[in-house]
Design an enzyme around this catalytic site. Structure first.
Site, short mmCIF file in Angstrom:
data_model
loop_
_atom_site.label_atom_id
_atom_site.label_comp_id
_atom_site.label_asym_id
_atom_site.label_seq_id
_atom_site.Cartn_x
_atom_site.Cartn_y
_atom_site.Cartn_z
N ARG A 44 -68.80 -122.97 28.28
CA ARG A 44 -69.84 -123.13 27.26
C ARG A 44 -71.07 -123.84 27.79
O ARG A 44 -72.11 -123.85 27.14
CB ARG A 44 -69.28 -123.90 26.05
CG ARG A 44 -68.13 -123.18 25.37
CD ARG A 44 -67.64 -123.91 24.14
NE ARG A 44 -68.65 -123.97 23.09
CZ ARG A 44 -68.44 -124.49 21.89
NH1 ARG A 44 -67.26 -125.00 21.59
NH2 ARG A 44 -69.41 -124.51 20.99
N ASP B 215 -68.39 -95.88 34.50
CA ASP B 215 -66.96 -95.63 34.69
C ASP B 215 -66.49 -95.92 36.12
O ASP B 215 -65.60 -96.73 36.33
CB ASP B 215 -66.59 -94.20 34.29
CG ASP B 215 -65.09 -94.01 34.23
OD1 ASP B 215 -64.41 -94.89 33.65
OD2 ASP B 215 -64.59 -93.02 34.77
N LYS C 125 -67.78 -101.21 27.37
CA LYS C 125 -68.70 -101.30 28.52
C LYS C 125 -69.80 -100.24 28.44
O LYS C 125 -70.98 -100.54 28.62
CB LYS C 125 -67.92 -101.17 29.83
CG LYS C 125 -66.87 -102.23 30.06
CD LYS C 125 -66.19 -102.08 31.41
CE LYS C 125 -65.35 -100.80 31.49
NZ LYS C 125 -64.23 -100.78 30.55
N HIS D 127 -63.83 -99.96 38.87
CA HIS D 127 -63.99 -99.53 37.48
C HIS D 127 -65.00 -100.43 36.80
O HIS D 127 -64.89 -101.66 36.83
CB HIS D 127 -62.65 -99.60 36.76
CG HIS D 127 -62.71 -99.15 35.33
ND1 HIS D 127 -63.07 -97.87 34.97
CD2 HIS D 127 -62.47 -99.81 34.17
CE1 HIS D 127 -63.03 -97.76 33.65
NE2 HIS D 127 -62.68 -98.92 33.15
#
Length: 309
Positions: A243, A177, A159, A138
Site C-alpha cells: 500500500r 495472449d 487482461k 502468457h
C-alpha cells in the site's frame, strides 16, 4: 528464428548487385559483422567467414591501391562457402574482381546507400533482434506512455479487456495472449506478438478484434521494450498487498530482471486507470521522484514536530 540474406535485403532496402534465389536464401547465423580490413593485407588468423562482410570507405580506398590480381586474390580468400554475403556501403563502386570472386565462391554481393557506421548499426540491430533466443510468456504487452508494460494474471481475470480500455485511452497494443520476449542486449528485454496474433485482441463474448482496423495504426506497435510487469490478482480479504510502494519484487526473463507490481482486482475497480498510474509512478521513480519517500519524509517531520510539542 532463421534469418536469410533476402530478409536482410528487404528490411534494409539493399540493392542486390549479384545473387540468385539460392544465394539470397542463405541463412545468416550470427549477428556479428566483419569489416575485413586486416584480411585484405593477407592476415587471416581469427578470420570469421560465417559473418556478413562489410566493405566501407577505408577498405574500398585500400583496394584502389592494389593491382587487379591482388584484389581478386584478396576476395577469393575472403569469400568462403559459409560466407552469407558481402555488403558495400555508401553506394561505392563494386570492383570487378569482387564480383568475379563472389560468382566463383557463391556469395551474394549487396550495396547500401547509407554510411558504413549507419549500415553496420542497422544490420546489427536487425540481426540481434531476429537471432536472439525467444521465450513465450502468457500475458498482454501494452505500450503506456512509451513504456512497455507486461500485464499478467490468471486466465479470465481481464487482461485483454484491460488492454482494450488502455487502447481506448490512447495507449498502444503490442501483443495479446502470447508475448515472445528476448534480450536484445545485456539488460534490455523486448517483446513482440506471434505473427498469427499481430494486432489482434481476444475479448470474451465478443471474439477476435483487429485493433489496427478499429482504432488505427496509432493504436498498435509491432514490438516494444519490456520495462515493467503488472500482475493482476484476485482480491482476497486475507491477502496482503503493498500500500506504500515499498515492494521491490522482480521477475526474470531471458536473464533480464524487471520490476513487478501486484494489483488486486475486484468488482468496480478501474484496473486500466490503476495500471496507467502505476506505469507513470514507475517512470517518475526512474526520473528521481519517489512519492513513497516523500510521504515517509513528511511523516518523519510530523512525528518530530509532535515530539517537540
Amino acid at each position: 528464428m532463421t534469418v536469410t540474406v533476402k530478409m536482410l535485403v528487404d528490411k534494409l532496402k539493399l540493392k542486390v548487385v549479384y545473387g540468385n534465389e539460392e544465394l539470397l536464401a542463405k541463412a545468416i547465423t550470427t549477428a556479428d559483422i566483419s569489416r575485413p580490413g586486416l584480411e585484405m593485407t593477407g592476415y587471416f588468423d581469427y578470420y570469421s567467414p560465417e559473418r556478413l562482410q562489410l566493405v566501407g570507405m577505408k577498405e574500398w580506398s585500400y583496394l584502389k591501391t592494389m593491382t587487379a590480381n591482388n584484389r581478386y586474390s584478396v576476395f577469393a580468400n575472403i569469400f568462403r562457402e559459409e560466407t552469407p554475403a558481402v555488403v558495400v556501403a555508401r553506394g561505392l563502386e563494386i570492383p570487378e574482381e569482387m564480383l568475379q570472386a563472389a560468382k566463383e565462391n557463391g556469395v551474394a554481393v549487396l550495396q547500401g546507400r547509407n554510411s558504413t557506421s549507419s549500415l553496420s548499426g542497422d544490420m546489427s540491430w536487425y540481426l540481434n533482434s531476429q537471432l536472439a533466443e525467444r521465450t513465450s510468456v502468457h500475458g498482454v504487452l501494452v505500450d503506456i506512455y512509451g513504456m512497455g508494460v507486461l500485464i499478467q494474471g490468471d486466465s479470465g481475470i481481464g487482461k485483454s479487456e484491460t488492454a482494450l480500455e488502455l487502447v481506448k485511452r490512447g495507449h498502444r497494443l503490442v501483443a495479446d495472449d502470447r508475448v515472445d520476449v528476448y534480450a536484445k542486449d545485456e539488460g534490455t528485454l523486448w517483446g513482440e506478438p506471434a505473427e498469427i496474433l499481430l494486432h489482434l485482441l481476444e475479448i470474451r463474448g465478443v471474439g477476435i478484434i483487429d485493433v489496427m482496423s478499429l482504432y488505427g495504426a496509432s493504436a498498435v506497435r509491432d514490438s516494444s521494450q519490456v520495462q515493467l510487469c503488472i500482475c493482476l490478482e484476485h482480491f482476497e480479504n486475507d491477502e496482503v498487498f503493498d500500500r506504500l510502494g515499498n515492494s521491490n519484487e522482480e521477475i526474470e526473463l531471458q536473464g533480464v530482471k524487471i520490476p513487478r507490481i501486484r494489483i488486486p482486482v475486484k468488482t468496480g475497480r478501474n484496473v486500466s486507470v490503476v495500471i496507467e498510474a502505476a506505469a507513470m509512478n514507475y517512470r517518475a521513480k526512474q526520473m528521481g521522484y519517489d512519492a513513497t519517500k516523500t510521504f515517509k519524509d513528511r511523516l518523519t517531520d510530523l512525528i518530530s514536530k509532535n515530539g517537540e510539542d
